[in-house]
Design an enzyme around this catalytic site. Structure first.
Site, PDB file in Angstrom:
ATOM      1  N   LEU A  43       0.827  -1.201   0.000  1.00 19.19           N
ATOM      2  CA  LEU A  43       0.000   0.000   0.000  1.00 19.19           C
ATOM      3  C   LEU A  43       0.862   1.252   0.000  1.00 19.19           C
ATOM      4  O   LEU A  43       0.567   2.218  -0.708  1.00 19.19           O
ATOM      5  CB  LEU A  43      -0.938  -0.006   1.201  1.00 19.19           C
ATOM      6  N   GLY A  45       4.406   1.597  -0.720  1.00 16.15           N
ATOM      7  CA  GLY A  45       5.340   1.695  -1.843  1.00 16.15           C
ATOM      8  C   GLY A  45       4.627   1.828  -3.179  1.00 16.15           C
ATOM      9  O   GLY A  45       4.990   2.662  -4.017  1.00 16.15           O
ATOM     10  N   ARG A 330      -6.098  -4.424  20.930  1.00 14.41           N
ATOM     11  CA  ARG A 330      -5.439  -5.710  20.741  1.00 14.41           C
ATOM     12  C   ARG A 330      -4.543  -6.116  21.903  1.00 14.41           C
ATOM     13  O   ARG A 330      -4.494  -7.284  22.274  1.00 14.41           O
ATOM     14  CB  ARG A 330      -4.610  -5.656  19.461  1.00 14.41           C
ATOM     15  N   ARG A 435      -0.797  -0.810  17.810  1.00  7.84           N
ATOM     16  CA  ARG A 435      -1.553  -0.327  16.663  1.00  7.84           C
ATOM     17  C   ARG A 435      -3.011  -0.727  16.798  1.00  7.84           C
ATOM     18  O   ARG A 435      -3.317  -1.888  17.031  1.00  7.84           O
ATOM     19  CB  ARG A 435      -0.993  -0.908  15.372  1.00  7.84           C
ATOM     20  N   LEU A 441      -3.477   0.032   7.241  1.00  6.89           N
ATOM     21  CA  LEU A 441      -3.802   0.293   5.834  1.00  6.89           C
ATOM     22  C   LEU A 441      -3.883   1.799   5.613  1.00  6.89           C
ATOM     23  O   LEU A 441      -3.423   2.337   4.603  1.00  6.89           O
ATOM     24  CB  LEU A 441      -5.138  -0.374   5.474  1.00  6.89           C
TER      25      LEU A 441
END
Lengths: 637, 255
Positions: A43, A45, A330, A435, A441
């Protein structure tokens, strides 16, 4: 080493707009004179390469796989965040920023995170324009769902294949530019060195994985977008080819490496089985929207789940965190799963699993609704576990999933080496110590579509770069060194296979630097890793030839770097004597076993500087300054 | 199902880079857990070969969770193996019996050159996409995402095509080595969405032209592509491709 973040002054809300205005521009006619190397086609690069080519730069783009469409961004399942407020639940850019900075346990750079939240809406618009089929309501407008760490529904998704669809959007844009000639695509290449001339990154040296040849490529700037390094743990959810080598080469050429110990453990992964296992598979966090997590109340209760009555089940997340319930972030979900298993209440053959149960949701909404939302995930689970999750609860356990550490970058996404930029999962800046779901993304596309194309112009417009091509001595020196290293690997002819040594390294990393860490364990790791590295260079067996397609040699080269990098990771973990995010230092916890931060001593990014072979790396600290948010103990109760 | 261990005889296509001829070699796969994936079985065999000093079998793979599209071999005559709707990395050894002989070969097609052993070059697919398999849009100028409503059903249909992972099984399974399922999946994905309509005619013509020039064959309704597709992409997409192509050829100025 000077760490200048280059964060512009003034109110948070206006920083990026003012900064963009102040950046020097390269006029369209001059853009075609500049060549830029982009390493990676995920996503970050892929979007950077496509956008820069669209602006007029000449881009050389490299990837490991046979085609850019296979970059590991493709495997992301759940979704991408934006502050569109389409569901009308009160979302805003500030809200998205706040959740992200809090979710990262206040270890991210405030200005970068705010810019990320600002770019999010434009990302969704652009992706839709490129044909990404995000889920829709019956009326034709977009549907949203929520993810861990947020109390609003801000996540856009395409079934359980959001990463795939976003990447195919990027791949389309990139393919268009390849067709038009603005991007030269080099697939099946491993970037093994960054070439520096007069203090600036001016090219790369790589191995052509098909022919085995060492190739040099020059440019005016180099961009690394190589993803995460979590395969240092061997068993992870990352693609098998994801690696640290290009970033490690950059580190040795003067790019500081920040927070290497920040490793995310994802709570909902299919459990580990067998010592032959090569890979872990994640079950999207979005499942926690409808699945309820539980274990038996009693330790050692090994009845089948349907035999355990409601009042003998412990829905521990709902019990302990009533306002977020199963949607806690998480790190919180992972730690609690580990605690339940440590108490002997884990389920399944190994006792290292908890239930993720959909029976109530299926009863409420019907099987078809659940199938429409998560069908491919259920199918994937069924294939791997040979169990039908519509009938019996899934068994899940936390696993290494993503890394928040990475190459240190400033506000321009430039590393401490001039002309060397780093984007997406490969840099350190936006996720802090943890995160949140659906934010990786977002960062990849923000960096590639909406940040780098501006900031790289600022760099190129203000430099006077000499003409350098691959005949320059710096390229020759690098090629020679790499050939020597490859020959050395080919001539060890030892007894152990590459995978065997990699598994041993992975075991040390998980054991001493996994879900929980302590001083003694980390010191043990710091003895075992160098010893294993020594053994690797004496006793590894690399078959075949270096002048050929040789997958064993590819793996061996990457492992050689992991054996050095793993030590830095453990060293960073040892130095950080606090708990934050998914990084749980046992010595630093609250009475309720929650992670205890130490803002007085550790509110900084730890940026490690290479000091030369055999020398201890130097620790530099970038203090994290918070102008808009107050640092508080994270609470999801 | 309970974990068991099985032994297999493998008949594997070996072909060195640069050499013209390949051949089938026989190897033993011993003590393979039925919970292992097909690729993990190959890993175990490769570890064994390495220890014996034999170069391991080269094969492509990456995500090992059925989404990157990089793996793919012909197993006992079926692309990705006989199980329906499954990539090779998601095929588990519980589908095999103790003592089985398993034939493993690369995907074969004129447009897919063998790189080594089971690894093939599928860059022809990229060339087709580069010819027009995208929507032209600049980063920065897009209207709000909700500007173009797309009904739930249309979006689902577009997504059915968009799910193609570009693995090439459809080509390997087709007696004509046709890439029509791959091309039609992309055509359907983009042509069904309002943002993809303006370029639809140009796209259909360019992609079909690129497909022909790469050396892929045409569709003769064998339906082997659909049977072998790990993502269950349907050949109704090919009908849509044919309609798009015909109307582009007849009605459009986009030649």
């Amino acid at each position: 080493m000077q760490l200048n973040s280059n964060v512009p002054s003034g109110p948070l809300e206006g920083k990026w707009d003012r900064y963009k205005f102040d950046l020097k521009k390269v006029n369209p006619a001059n853009k075609r004179k500049f060549e830029v190397i982009v390493v990676g086609t995920g996503l970050a690069g892929g979007s950077a390469a496509a956008t820069m080519a669209d602006l007029g730069y000449h881009v050389k783009n490299f990837c490991i796989q046979d085609t850019p469409r296979r970059a590991h961004s493709i495997a992301a399942q759940g979704g991408i965040n934006a502050a569109k407020n389409y569901p009308g639940d009160g979302d805003s850019v500030y809200n998205l920023f706040y959740d992200t900075i809090k979710g990262g346990d206040y270890r991210a750079r405030e200005a970068n995170v705010y810019r990320l939240a600002q770019n999010a809406n434009a990302i969704i618009d652009h992706c839709v324009a490129t044909g990404v089929p995000f889920a829709r309501e019956y009326g034709g407008l977009h549907a949203n769902r929520s993810f861990g760490g947020a109390q609003v529904s801000r996540t856009f998704y395409a079934r359980g294949q959001t990463g795939q669809q976003l990447l195919l959007g990027v791949y389309g844009q990139l393919s268009r530019q390849i067709g038009l000639g603005g991007v030269e695509m080099y697939s099946r290449r491993d970037i093994l060195d960054i070439v520096v001339v007069d203090g600036c990154a001016r090219g790369v040296v790589c191995r052509n994985l098909v022919t085995g040849e060492i190739e040099s490529h020059s440019a005016h700037a180099v961009v690394l977008a190589t993803g995460g390094y979590d395969n240092v743990y061997f068993l992870t959810t990352s693609g098998m080819h994801s690696n640290v080598s290009a970033c490690w080469a950059a580190y040795k050429k003067g790019a500081a490496f920040a927070n290497p110990c920040y490793t995310q453990i994802h709570p909902t992964c299919i459990t580990v089985h067998g010592d032959y296992q090569s890979k872990l598979t994640l079950m999207s966090e979005s499942l926690r929207n409808d699945g309820r997590i539980w274990v038996p109340k009693k330790a050692g209760d090994n009845r089948s789940p349907d035999q355990i009555p409601e009042n003998e089940r412990d829905y521990y997340l709902e019990r302990k965190y009533p306002s977020f319930g199963n949607l806690v972030p998480r790190d919180v979900a992972s730690r609690n799963a580990k605690m339940a298993c440590d108490e002997g209440r884990g389920v399944g053959n190994t006792g290292l699993a908890v239930y993720l149960d959909f029976s109530e949701a299926i009863k409420r909404d019907g099987e078809d609704v659940i199938r429409a939302k998560y069908g491919n995930l259920f199918q994937m689970y069924d294939k791997i576990q040979d169990e039908n999750p519509y009938k019996v609860p899934m068994k899940i356990y936390p696993a290494i999933h993503y890394v928040m550490g990475g190459t240190w970058v400033d506000y321009n996404l430039m590393t401490t080496r001039d002309g060397l930029f780093c984007l997406g999962g490969a840099n350190f800046s936006d996720h802090g110590a943890n995160r949140l779901g659906a934010s990786a993304l977002m960062q990849g596309l923000s960096d590639g579509y909406f940040v780098l194309p501006y900031t790289i112009g600022g760099y190129l417009a203000t430099q006077s770069l000499a003409d350098v091509d691959t005949s320059h001595q710096a390229f020759k020196d690098s090629e020679k060194q790499l050939n020597e290293k490859l020959n050395k690997l080919m001539n060890i002819n030892g007894k152990r296979t590459v995978d065997d040594i990699h598994k041993e390294l992975g075991h040390y990393m998980w054991e001493y630097c996994g879900m929980a860490r302590n001083e003694a364990g980390l010191k043990t790791a710091l003895q075992k890793i160098p010893a294993l590295r020594e053994e690797f260079w004496q006793n590894v067996n690399v078959t075949g030839s270096s002048k050929d397609f040789n997958q064993t040699l590819e793996k061996a080269y990457r492992l050689a770097d992991y054996l050095e990098f793993g030590e830095l990771l453990a060293r960073d973990a040892l130095t950080r004597e606090e708990s934050c995010g998914g990084h749980f230092r046992e010595e630093s916890q609250t009475e309720e076993n929650e992670a205890k931060r130490d803002d007085e001593n550790f509110c900084h990014a730890a940026a490690w500087e290479y000091a030369g072979e055999g020398k201890d790396p130097i620790l530099n600290k970038e203090p994290l300054v918070f102008e808009s948010v107050k640092l508080t103990q994270r609470s999801y109760k | 199902m309970e974990e068991k261990f099985i032994n297999l005889t493998l008949k594997v296509w070996r072909q060195k880079q640069g050499e013209k001829k390949g051949k089938i070699e026989t190897y033993q796969a011993k003590h393979i857990s039925t919970d292992a994936s097909f690729l993990e079985m190959l890993d175990i065999v490769n570890e064994d070969l390495t220890i014996k000093g034999i170069e391991p079998i080269a094969f492509d793979h990456d995500c090992r969770e059925g989404i990157c599209g990089m793996c793919g071999q012909v197993v006992n005559g079926y692309a990705h193996g006989e199980e329906k709707g499954t990539t090779l990395c998601q095929l588990h050894m519980r589908r095999f019996k103790d003592g089985d002989t398993v034939f493993i070969e690369p995907f074969r097609a004129k447009a897919f050159k063998v790189v080594k052993d089971l690894v093939v070059d599928r860059s022809a697919f990229d060339k087709i996409i580069q010819a027009g398999g995208y929507i032209t849009a600049k980063a920065g100028g897009a209207p709000d995402a909700n500007t173009f409503p797309v009904t739930y059903e249309t979006c689902e249909l577009a997504m059915n095509g968009a799910e193609c992972i570009g693995c090439g099984a459809c080509v390997a399974a087709c007696p004509n080595a046709s890439a029509m399922l791959f091309v039609s999946a992309k055509i359907s994905h983009l042509a069904l969405l309002p943002q993809g309509r303006p370029e639809a005619a140009k796209r259909a013509l360019a992609m079909v032209r690129a497909m022909d020039s790469c050396g892929f064959g045409n569709c003769s309704n064998e339906r082997e592509c659909e049977a072998s597709c790990p993502k269950n992409i349907e050949i109704t997409n090919i009908a849509r491709l044919n309609r798009e192509f015909l109307s582009a050829g007849v009605c459009s100025t986009a030649m």
